[in-house]
Design an enzyme around this catalytic site. Structure first.
Site, mmCIF file in Angstrom:
data_model
loop_
_atom_site.group_PDB
_atom_site.id
_atom_site.type_symbol
_atom_site.label_atom_id
_atom_site.label_comp_id
_atom_site.label_asym_id
_atom_site.label_seq_id
_atom_site.Cartn_x
_atom_site.Cartn_y
_atom_site.Cartn_z
ATOM 1 N N LYS A 204 -24.862 41.343 22.542
ATOM 2 C CA LYS A 204 -23.923 40.934 23.572
ATOM 3 C C LYS A 204 -23.930 41.941 24.724
ATOM 4 O O LYS A 204 -24.321 43.094 24.557
ATOM 5 C CB LYS A 204 -22.501 40.870 23.000
ATOM 6 C CG LYS A 204 -22.249 39.793 21.956
ATOM 7 C CD LYS A 204 -20.811 39.873 21.464
ATOM 8 C CE LYS A 204 -20.503 38.842 20.393
ATOM 9 N NZ LYS A 204 -20.475 37.475 20.918
ATOM 10 N N ARG A 278 -20.878 31.408 11.364
ATOM 11 C CA ARG A 278 -21.171 30.252 10.511
ATOM 12 C C ARG A 278 -21.969 30.664 9.279
ATOM 13 O O ARG A 278 -21.884 30.010 8.234
ATOM 14 C CB ARG A 278 -21.908 29.193 11.320
ATOM 15 C CG ARG A 278 -23.281 29.581 11.817
ATOM 16 C CD ARG A 278 -23.755 28.766 13.004
ATOM 17 N NE ARG A 278 -23.037 29.104 14.223
ATOM 18 C CZ ARG A 278 -23.262 28.536 15.417
ATOM 19 N NH1 ARG A 278 -24.196 27.597 15.532
ATOM 20 N NH2 ARG A 278 -22.577 28.904 16.471
#
Length: 425
Positions: A204, A278
């Site tokens: 990020k 996830r």
């Protein structure tokens, strides 16, 4: 303690309003002039305005304050730094409900706002278990699986995501059982507990990484919801699974192109290490399925795509069962929280194809591409048992990077009440 300001709620228009918050002052107190079309939103904005004026201690007075309007005031008034008091008004039942909400919300808020250095994956699991055991006593049993033992027990997603950190990943499995040893599991709660998310090798930016201490917001939200329900007298069996890890870069970290083989045999190619939530939730959903829960609810700060779709004023909800979506919407409305259903169809499972595995964990484009929130939900669907009712909550409204007109910067705990109401149903 600083002087306490009396705050009265009124439907009368103000002679002169304080900005757009419909706030005025008279004598030693303040009047909130409730908007007809957005009453709770105007109350929350007024509370923010008061706090920004340096007011820290208030007494709510007057006949118009109900539970939801007082809670809207609370949500606008609190800040990450604390140092405030709110004296509620109402009958004994209302006072008790507001005190419980505030206690559980403050617990979740403290967890979410904690620095990532002070909240490792194992520490998050231990803190949640200790708090719930304090509330549930002998009705609570739990175990924490961490480190290499995760791999031995085939919790491959949590292990893969967390192996890059020196601090071990962990799975908390907690059983709240007031109904006897043979009682069925009515509900299983699954929470994403990424205590810090660097993005891994799909790194990020600094701006995108700054708020990633909040990536365990799902774990904190389901924990607080269960704690609230227990204190309300929850009389059915609930299991809680917190999937905890740090997603860091190191020589041990999982990499693009890796393939994870899950306990149910599903193989997943990693095409984005920043789509890690996830991957850990898949383990929790499999554990919930093994428990034969009557309903599975998972909560996660899962996708930026959900924020783009519904903004930070709503939480996005997904389910293959329309009745589950309707129940969630009804319960959210009853406590003045906001949810919005997004599409989830069987074909969404095929939207992240892989040439090497059953599926990829995302698509190798920024944000996961079109329909990213639905594609992420469909990935999770692969790990939910057939015919088990299931609700996925993408917590778009769980955290505010910057202060605004409704919220202070930091955790909001928006979603806790919805889940608690569903547990009590």
């Amino acid at each position: 303690m600083d002087q306490v300001m009396k705050v009265v709620l009124t439907d009368q228009a103000a002679a002169a309003v304080w900005g757009k918050a419909d706030l005025s002052f008279a004598g030693d107190g303040a009047l909130i002039h409730r908007s007809e079309d957005m009453p709770l939103r105007s109350v929350q904005k007024a509370a923010r305005k008061l706090r920004n004026q340096g007011v820290s201690n208030v007494q709510l007075e007057g006949p118009l304050w109900d539970v939801n309007s007082q809670w809207a005031f609370h949500q606008g008034f609190v800040t990450a730094k604390g140092g405030h008091t709110i004296a509620w008004t109402g009958d004994e039942a209302q006072l008790q409900e507001l005190a419980l909400r505030a206690s559980c919300s403050n617990y979740a808020r403290q967890l979410i706002n904690e620095t990532p250095e002070n909240l490792s994956p194992v520490k998050l699991a231990l803190a949640a278990a200790a708090w719930l055991q304090q509330l549930g006593g002998a009705r609570i049993n739990y175990r924490i699986t961490e480190g290499e033992e995760l791999l031995a027990q085939q919790w491959a997603g949590i292990y893969a995501v967390g192996r890059g950190s020196e601090r071990a990943p962990a799975l908390l499995e907690l059983d709240y059982n007031p109904a006897g040893p043979d009682a069925p599991v009515a509900v299983a709660l699954v929470g994403k507990g990424i205590t810090f998310d660097s993005g891994g090798y799909s790194l990020k930016s600094s701006q995108g990484m700054l708020g990633m201490k909040a990536d365990m917001g799902g774990a904190a939200t389901v924990t607080a919801a269960l704690g609230l329900a227990i204190q309300r007298g929850l009389n059915k069996r609930v299991k809680l699974y917190l999937c905890c890890a740090e997603n860091l870069v190191s020589g041990h970290a999982y990499k693009l192109g890796d393939i994870i083989t899950y306990k149910n045999g599903t193989t997943v190619e990693v095409v984005n290490t920043d789509a890690e939530g996830r991957l850990v939730l898949a383990d929790g959903l499999q554990a919930a399925t093994e428990a034969k829960a009557g309903l599975i609810i998972d909560a996660a700060t899962l996708t930026g795509a959900a924020v783009m779709a519904v903004s930070s004023n709503y939480n996005a909800i997904f389910s293959p069962q329309k009745a589950v979506l309707q129940l969630a919407a009804e319960k959210a409305e009853s406590v003045a929280e906001h949810v919005w259903p997004l599409p989830l169809d069987p074909w969404h499972k095929e939207m992240c194809p892989s040439a090497y595995a059953d599926t990829a964990n995302s698509r190798p484009v920024k944000g996961g591409g079109a329909g990213g929130a639905s594609n992420a939900a469909a990935f999770l669907w692969r790990f939910v048992g057939k015919d088990i009712p299931w609700l996925h909550i993408d917590l778009a409204a769980a955290f505010e990077d910057d202060a605004g007109s409704l919220w202070a910067a930091g955790a909001t705990t928006h979603g806790m009440l919805t889940i608690a109401e569903m547990l009590m149903d």
